[in-house]
Design a protein around this motif. Structure first.
Motif, PDB file in Angstrom:
ATOM      1  N   ASP A  23      28.482 -32.650   4.063  1.00 21.37           N
ATOM      2  CA  ASP A  23      28.136 -33.033   5.432  1.00 21.37           C
ATOM      3  C   ASP A  23      29.265 -32.667   6.376  1.00 21.37           C
ATOM      4  O   ASP A  23      30.440 -32.818   6.058  1.00 21.37           O
ATOM      5  CB  ASP A  23      27.877 -34.536   5.536  1.00 21.37           C
ATOM      6  CG  ASP A  23      26.547 -34.930   4.950  1.00 21.37           C
ATOM      7  OD1 ASP A  23      25.678 -34.049   4.843  1.00 21.37           O
ATOM      8  OD2 ASP A  23      26.376 -36.115   4.619  1.00 21.37           O
ATOM      9  N   GLY A  24      28.872 -32.187   7.547  1.00 21.05           N
ATOM     10  CA  GLY A  24      29.836 -31.871   8.585  1.00 21.05           C
ATOM     11  C   GLY A  24      29.333 -32.391   9.917  1.00 21.05           C
ATOM     12  O   GLY A  24      28.157 -32.671  10.091  1.00 21.05           O
ATOM     13  N   LEU A  25      30.213 -32.526  10.882  1.00 19.64           N
ATOM     14  CA  LEU A  25      29.883 -33.022  12.211  1.00 19.64           C
ATOM     15  C   LEU A  25      29.092 -31.963  12.977  1.00 19.64           C
ATOM     16  O   LEU A  25      29.454 -30.793  12.967  1.00 19.64           O
ATOM     17  CB  LEU A  25      31.171 -33.353  12.967  1.00 19.64           C
ATOM     18  CG  LEU A  25      31.033 -33.953  14.345  1.00 19.64           C
ATOM     19  CD1 LEU A  25      30.488 -35.372  14.238  1.00 19.64           C
ATOM     20  CD2 LEU A  25      32.368 -33.985  15.039  1.00 19.64           C
ATOM     21  N   CYS A  26      28.033 -32.374  13.632  1.00 16.49           N
ATOM     22  CA  CYS A  26      27.228 -31.451  14.440  1.00 16.49           C
ATOM     23  C   CYS A  26      28.029 -31.078  15.680  1.00 16.49           C
ATOM     24  O   CYS A  26      28.441 -31.945  16.454  1.00 16.49           O
ATOM     25  CB  CYS A  26      25.916 -32.114  14.836  1.00 16.49           C
ATOM     26  SG  CYS A  26      24.874 -31.078  15.870  1.00 16.49           S
ATOM     27  N   LEU A  27      28.262 -29.784  15.878  1.00 15.54           N
ATOM     28  CA  LEU A  27      29.053 -29.336  17.014  1.00 15.54           C
ATOM     29  C   LEU A  27      28.238 -29.239  18.294  1.00 15.54           C
ATOM     30  O   LEU A  27      28.805 -29.103  19.383  1.00 15.54           O
ATOM     31  CB  LEU A  27      29.695 -27.984  16.696  1.00 15.54           C
ATOM     32  CG  LEU A  27      30.700 -28.013  15.551  1.00 15.54           C
ATOM     33  CD1 LEU A  27      31.232 -26.612  15.302  1.00 15.54           C
ATOM     34  CD2 LEU A  27      31.828 -28.963  15.842  1.00 15.54           C
ATOM     35  N   ASN A  28      26.928 -29.331  18.196  1.00 14.64           N
ATOM     36  CA  ASN A  28      26.087 -29.290  19.391  1.00 14.64           C
ATOM     37  C   ASN A  28      26.141 -30.625  20.130  1.00 14.64           C
ATOM     38  O   ASN A  28      26.319 -30.667  21.340  1.00 14.64           O
ATOM     39  CB  ASN A  28      24.652 -28.933  19.019  1.00 14.64           C
ATOM     40  CG  ASN A  28      23.789 -28.679  20.222  1.00 14.64           C
ATOM     41  OD1 ASN A  28      24.234 -28.117  21.197  1.00 14.64           O
ATOM     42  ND2 ASN A  28      22.541 -29.100  20.145  1.00 14.64           N
ATOM     43  N   CYS A  29      25.988 -31.720  19.408  1.00 13.24           N
ATOM     44  CA  CYS A  29      25.957 -33.042  20.045  1.00 13.24           C
ATOM     45  C   CYS A  29      27.208 -33.851  19.743  1.00 13.24           C
ATOM     46  O   CYS A  29      27.344 -34.981  20.224  1.00 13.24           O
ATOM     47  CB  CYS A  29      24.726 -33.807  19.578  1.00 13.24           C
ATOM     48  SG  CYS A  29      24.729 -34.203  17.814  1.00 13.24           S
ATOM     49  N   LEU A  30      28.127 -33.329  18.962  1.00 16.81           N
ATOM     50  CA  LEU A  30      29.382 -33.991  18.581  1.00 16.81           C
ATOM     51  C   LEU A  30      29.137 -35.322  17.881  1.00 16.81           C
ATOM     52  O   LEU A  30      29.855 -36.292  18.074  1.00 16.81           O
ATOM     53  CB  LEU A  30      30.290 -34.166  19.788  1.00 16.81           C
ATOM     54  CG  LEU A  30      30.725 -32.859  20.447  1.00 16.81           C
ATOM     55  CD1 LEU A  30      31.530 -33.149  21.699  1.00 16.81           C
ATOM     56  CD2 LEU A  30      31.512 -31.997  19.492  1.00 16.81           C
ATOM     57  N   GLY A  31      28.092 -35.363  17.066  1.00 21.85           N
ATOM     58  CA  GLY A  31      27.840 -36.541  16.239  1.00 21.85           C
ATOM     59  C   GLY A  31      27.029 -37.643  16.889  1.00 21.85           C
ATOM     60  O   GLY A  31      26.767 -38.652  16.253  1.00 21.85           O
ATOM     61  N   THR A  32      26.610 -37.499  18.133  1.00 22.40           N
ATOM     62  CA  THR A  32      25.844 -38.564  18.778  1.00 22.40           C
ATOM     63  C   THR A  32      24.377 -38.537  18.392  1.00 22.40           C
ATOM     64  O   THR A  32      23.723 -39.570  18.420  1.00 22.40           O
ATOM     65  CB  THR A  32      25.954 -38.457  20.313  1.00 22.40           C
ATOM     66  OG1 THR A  32      25.421 -37.198  20.731  1.00 22.40           O
ATOM     67  CG2 THR A  32      27.385 -38.609  20.776  1.00 22.40           C
ATOM     68  N   GLY A  33      23.839 -37.368  18.075  1.00 21.04           N
ATOM     69  CA  GLY A  33      22.430 -37.247  17.689  1.00 21.04           C
ATOM     70  C   GLY A  33      21.490 -37.048  18.851  1.00 21.04           C
ATOM     71  O   GLY A  33      20.306 -36.860  18.660  1.00 21.04           O
TER      72      GLY A  33
END
Length: 63
Positions: free
Chosen positions: A48-58
């Motif tokens: 798992d890695g942090l989503c770079l589009n939303c920076l982890g907010t979802g």
């Protein structure tokens, strides 16, 4: 005859829109990242890695 006074109603505040979920991570905030090892950099698994589009907010940053 006296003039009629009218009062204006304050404008109603708009209802906040529901945030839409981020497309790459599906609203979870995590994306799968391929792990590569060895000299030839062959893929062995995913983590798992942090989503770079939303920076982890979802939530979608465009909405």
């Amino acid at each position: 005859m006296a003039t009629k006074r009218t009062t204006t109603k304050p404008p109603k505040s708009p209802v906040p829109a529901q945030p839409t979920e981020c497309q790459p991570c599906g609203g979870t905030g995590n994306v799968a990242v391929t792990v590569r090892v060895g000299r030839k950099r062959r893929p062995v698994g995913q983590q798992d890695g942090l989503c770079l589009n939303c920076l982890g907010t979802g939530t979608d940053p465009e909405s």
